[in-house]
Write an enzyme that holds these catalytic residues in place. Structure first.
Site, short mmCIF file in Angstrom:
data_model
loop_
_atom_site.label_atom_id
_atom_site.label_comp_id
_atom_site.label_asym_id
_atom_site.label_seq_id
_atom_site.Cartn_x
_atom_site.Cartn_y
_atom_site.Cartn_z
N ARG A 78 0.85 -1.18 0.00
CA ARG A 78 0.00 0.00 0.00
C ARG A 78 0.89 1.23 0.00
O ARG A 78 1.69 1.42 0.92
CB ARG A 78 -0.91 -0.01 1.23
CG ARG A 78 -1.74 1.25 1.35
CD ARG A 78 -2.53 1.31 2.63
NE ARG A 78 -3.24 2.60 2.71
CZ ARG A 78 -3.16 3.43 3.74
NH1 ARG A 78 -2.43 3.11 4.81
NH2 ARG A 78 -3.80 4.58 3.73
N HIS A 122 -2.68 11.09 0.74
CA HIS A 122 -2.12 10.82 2.07
C HIS A 122 -1.42 12.08 2.56
O HIS A 122 -0.22 12.12 2.78
CB HIS A 122 -1.15 9.64 2.02
CG HIS A 122 -0.87 9.01 3.36
ND1 HIS A 122 -1.01 7.66 3.64
CD2 HIS A 122 -0.46 9.57 4.53
CE1 HIS A 122 -0.67 7.42 4.90
NE2 HIS A 122 -0.35 8.56 5.46
N GLU A 167 -7.13 8.64 6.37
CA GLU A 167 -7.37 9.24 7.68
C GLU A 167 -7.86 10.70 7.62
O GLU A 167 -7.18 11.63 8.08
CB GLU A 167 -6.12 9.14 8.54
CG GLU A 167 -5.66 7.71 8.76
CD GLU A 167 -4.40 7.60 9.60
OE1 GLU A 167 -3.76 8.61 9.85
OE2 GLU A 167 -4.06 6.48 10.02
N ASN A 292 -7.22 1.82 9.94
CA ASN A 292 -5.90 1.93 10.57
C ASN A 292 -6.12 1.87 12.08
O ASN A 292 -6.86 2.70 12.62
CB ASN A 292 -5.23 3.25 10.20
CG ASN A 292 -4.91 3.32 8.72
OD1 ASN A 292 -5.01 2.33 8.01
ND2 ASN A 292 -4.52 4.50 8.25
N TYR A 294 -4.19 1.63 15.85
CA TYR A 294 -2.95 1.73 16.62
C TYR A 294 -3.18 1.57 18.11
O TYR A 294 -2.36 0.97 18.82
CB TYR A 294 -2.25 3.07 16.35
CG TYR A 294 -1.63 3.14 14.98
CD1 TYR A 294 -2.31 3.68 13.89
CD2 TYR A 294 -0.37 2.60 14.76
CE1 TYR A 294 -1.75 3.71 12.63
CE2 TYR A 294 0.20 2.62 13.49
CZ TYR A 294 -0.50 3.18 12.44
OH TYR A 294 0.06 3.18 11.19
N GLU A 352 -3.31 -0.13 8.15
CA GLU A 352 -2.14 0.24 8.95
C GLU A 352 -2.31 -0.32 10.35
O GLU A 352 -3.40 -0.24 10.93
CB GLU A 352 -1.97 1.76 9.08
CG GLU A 352 -1.58 2.48 7.83
CD GLU A 352 -1.39 3.97 8.06
OE1 GLU A 352 -1.08 4.38 9.20
OE2 GLU A 352 -1.59 4.75 7.11
O1 AZF Z 1 1.42 7.53 13.12
C1 AZF Z 1 1.72 6.40 12.36
C2 AZF Z 1 0.96 6.48 11.04
N1 AZF Z 1 -0.46 6.67 11.28
N2 AZF Z 1 -1.26 6.76 10.13
C3 AZF Z 1 -0.78 7.66 9.09
C4 AZF Z 1 0.70 7.51 8.83
O2 AZF Z 1 1.13 8.46 7.87
C5 AZF Z 1 1.47 7.60 10.13
O3 AZF Z 1 2.87 7.51 9.91
#
Ligand code: AZF
Length: 448
Positions: A78, A122, A167, A292, A294, A352
């Site tokens: 990706r 992005h 995002e 995504n 985290y 992600e």
């Molecule tokens: O913070 C880690 C990742 N989170 N999502 C978007 C990415 O561009 C970031 O690096």
């Protein structure tokens, strides 16, 4: 006892990156500057004064990096396209060398049996469009759609998976609400307007894809599940507000035809009554949703924190990453089951998932030991398998990230890669987590 780990036979294992974070050479071969070029140039915006001028030099080293992906056995990769490489002014004349770079990258991936998965936006908006208001100008839906049409026509024969935005919450919360990300604005009205225009642009691009494309298109959202610090009504309400602002704000208008009511309650007159026609546009049917994941946050009511009036509550027993995120794999399972319960069954990709822990700037004897990242990966694999066992239609997993890269305003200090990058020499070194991930890919998770 942890449940047996199982992934479907056609599960797609890959990795993820983004253009400005890894490519370098942002102005090469006719490319125009992006808002991140500008943002990094302002002292104090990015830790250590870091910027994307070189990054991982992927623009020049893409063949080496694709060979690394092949060595890891990845099935998919990706990546995002830099809008201002394709349209240096954001609109108008196409920069053929920009298209040529991505065409060569796509061919290199396909030659190694790796499926390209393209993110159209992005965060690196062409600076020339920001000069025209950027995401605050309603015309950006058309500008974005014109840009995406160029890529659909050029690459849809070889690219089978497209995502419009990465995002949107981060784009608006960081770029327009808090000013921590490009373009660095701090304005509630602007945050609401940018958010809505992002969603209009998303819908318009999906509409265009339906005329041109033959494969799949979706959106990628970050989801951070919210858990109440107590069962008090104040904390329960605060948790709902935080969930509405960060999570439901982007998926509700796509799947439910309206924004969560909490947003108008929180934003007040900064949240206009958007035209009904906008929701017809935003609500285009999608082929998948990228999520995504985290971390989670535990939320309490905090009246002084306008406009959300919430505050996070740190968990004393938990492990936290270098970015201050709690390691909470159960949140990945909860995110996926909650998504399916709220929006109905549909294909989902984890686009992600990863963690930043301290890694040394240089590899030692060709190795980089990253036990904390390995522990995180193992636990997230268990959580992902648990969601699959509960019937969530997860189709694939892209680890963030293939390479250590520019973590936006945190600079190069925060390392998410499973491959270590020595930013002095551009030497790539597989971390221990890369060897584990290669085993996971090769065994489809059976090695866990
Ligand atoms: O913070 C880690 C990742 N989170 N999502 C978007 C990415 O561009 C970031 O690096």
């Amino acid at each position: 006892m942890s449940k047996p780990i199982h992934f479907p036979p056609d599960f797609i294992w890959g990795s993820a990156t983004s253009a400005y974070q890894i490519e370098g050479s942002p102005l090469a071969d006719g490319a125009g500057p992006s808002i991140w070029q500008r943002f990094c140039a302002v002292p104090g915006n990015v830790r250590d004064g870091d910027n994307g001028d070189i990054a991982c030099d992927h623009y020049n080293r893409y063949k080496e990096d694709v060979a690394l992906m092949a060595r890891l056995g990845l099935k998919a990769y990706r990546f995002s396209v830099s809008w201002s490489r394709i349209l240096p002014q954001g609109r108008g004349a196409v920069n053929q060398p920009g298209l040529d770079f991505y065409s060569k990258l796509i061919d290199e991936l396909l030659a190694h049996g790796i499926e390209p998965m393209v993110t159209l936006y992005h965060w690196d908006l062409p600076a020339a469009l920001d000069d025209r208001g950027g995401w605050l100008n309603p015309d950006i839906a058309d500008w974005f759609t014109d840009y995406t049409r160029i890529l659909f026509k050029a690459f849809d024969g070889r690219v089978k998976s497209w995502a419009t935005l990465n995002e949107p919450w981060v784009v608006t919360d960081g770029g327009y609400m808090h000013g921590t990300l490009a373009p660095g604005h701090r304005n509630l009205h602007e945050a609401a307007l940018a958010s809505h225009n992002l969603m209009r642009a998303h819908g318009s691009a999906v509409q265009a894809y339906r005329e041109i494309g033959r494969h799949q298109i979706g959106i990628v959202v970050n989801i951070e599940p919210k858990y109440p610090a107590s069962q008090s009504q104040e904390d329960l309400d605060a948790t709902r507000r935080a969930d509405a602002y960060m999570n439901r704000q982007y998926l509700d208008p796509i799947f439910l035809g309206s924004y969560p009511p909490e947003l108008k309650q929180m934003f007040g007159d900064a949240w206009p009554d958007w035209p009904a026609a906008d929701f017809d546009l935003i609500g285009q049917k999608l082929d998948f949703v990228g999520i995504n994941y985290y971390t989670r946050s535990v939320v309490r009511n905090e009246p002084s924190n306008w406009p959300l009036k919430v505050a996070p509550v740190r968990q004393p027993q938990a492990t936290y990453t270098e970015t201050g995120w709690e390691v909470f794999p159960q949140g990945l399972t909860d995110t996926l089951t909650t998504f399916t319960q709220r929006y109905g069954p549909m294909p989902v990709y984890i686009m992600e998932n990863g963690s930043a822990f301290y890694d040394p700037p240089n590899a030692e004897n060709g190795r980089v030991h990253d036990p904390l990242r390995i522990d995180c990966l193992r636990k997230n694999m268990q959580a992902l398998s648990n969601a699959l066992a509960q019937g969530v239609d997860v189709r694939g997993y892209m680890v963030w990230s293939l390479l250590d890269n520019l973590e936006w305003s945190l600079g190069f200090a925060k390392r998410f890669g499973i491959v270590h990058v020595n930013f002095e020499t551009q030497q790539r070194t597989l971390k221990d987590s890369a060897y584990l991930y290669a085993d996971i890919v090769a065994s489809n998770g059976a090695c866990l």
